[in-house]
Design a protein around this motif. Sequence first.
Motif, PDB file in Angstrom:
ATOM      1  N   LEU A 152     119.470 -74.941 -51.551  1.00 60.10           N
ATOM      2  CA  LEU A 152     120.527 -75.941 -51.752  1.00 60.10           C
ATOM      3  C   LEU A 152     120.206 -77.240 -51.016  1.00 60.10           C
ATOM      4  O   LEU A 152     120.447 -78.337 -51.520  1.00 60.10           O
ATOM      5  CB  LEU A 152     121.877 -75.395 -51.284  1.00 60.10           C
ATOM      6  N   ARG A 153     119.641 -77.116 -49.826  1.00 54.67           N
ATOM      7  CA  ARG A 153     119.342 -78.317 -49.028  1.00 54.67           C
ATOM      8  C   ARG A 153     118.245 -79.161 -49.678  1.00 54.67           C
ATOM      9  O   ARG A 153     118.333 -80.386 -49.713  1.00 54.67           O
ATOM     10  CB  ARG A 153     118.949 -77.913 -47.601  1.00 54.67           C
ATOM     11  N   ILE A 154     117.219 -78.508 -50.196  1.00 56.74           N
ATOM     12  CA  ILE A 154     116.153 -79.309 -50.816  1.00 56.74           C
ATOM     13  C   ILE A 154     116.623 -79.884 -52.145  1.00 56.74           C
ATOM     14  O   ILE A 154     116.249 -80.997 -52.515  1.00 56.74           O
ATOM     15  CB  ILE A 154     114.845 -78.507 -50.980  1.00 56.74           C
ATOM     16  N   LEU A 155     117.502 -79.161 -52.864  1.00 57.00           N
ATOM     17  CA  LEU A 155     118.035 -79.719 -54.100  1.00 57.00           C
ATOM     18  C   LEU A 155     118.851 -80.972 -53.820  1.00 57.00           C
ATOM     19  O   LEU A 155     118.839 -81.921 -54.603  1.00 57.00           O
ATOM     20  CB  LEU A 155     118.889 -78.683 -54.834  1.00 57.00           C
ATOM     21  N   GLY A 156     119.558 -80.968 -52.684  1.00 59.10           N
ATOM     22  CA  GLY A 156     120.297 -82.166 -52.288  1.00 59.10           C
ATOM     23  C   GLY A 156     119.373 -83.352 -52.081  1.00 59.10           C
ATOM     24  O   GLY A 156     119.671 -84.477 -52.506  1.00 59.10           O
TER      25      GLY A 156
END
Length: 229
Positions: A152-156
């Motif tokens: 989720l963090r890298i998708l952000g």
Amino acid sequence: MKSPTEAGRGLTTRLRTAKGRTTASQKWLERQLNDPYVRAAKAAGWRSRAAFKILELDEKYHLFRPGQRVVDLGAAPGGWTQVAVQRAGEQGKVVGLDLLPMDVVPGAALLQGDFQDEAVERAVLEALDGPADLVLSDMAPNTTGHNATDHLRILGLVELALDFAGKVLTPGGAFVAKVFQGGTERDLLNRMKRDYATVRHAKPPASRKDSAEMYVVAQGFRGANEHGG
């Protein structure tokens, strides 16, 4: 010509002593010493083994061409920026941007700042002297070890980089960004497919097999006016 993995086959280095090192740091150091891409990067003058990832992606997707305007987000230590300078040639313009200071990369303009800052965005376009043909992002957040959270963090980060690309790319331009396995989340992928003619996921050979990283390669930017950007 042998690939780095072929050239390094059969060579193994072990550290003599682990005194004062944690098991994790011992394993990391041994992996670095035995990584053929690390050795090949050093021999070729690339600042990081990551240079081979973008070289391999370029070989497959033909990302670069002479005279291009290229932006490298999260550029430190500069391996991708070096490749962009080499591939874009003397007529090209390359801007490397990072929150961290970077050593000079001959042929590139290096900026320190946050790409979400409008002033930084303007500075990038001024340094390029026009819109970008290619936006690169090898950025990744610090990993937590929790796969779902890291994903989720890298998708952000990818979403923010995609926003930036939509503001600076010329029609027909391309966007390349690091994601983690599981690829690009559906809504984000649908957005890319709307904004770009082709969207693919790839894991270049230089990405370590035990790494969750992949890359999304979006080409044929349709232009900001077509999607209200």
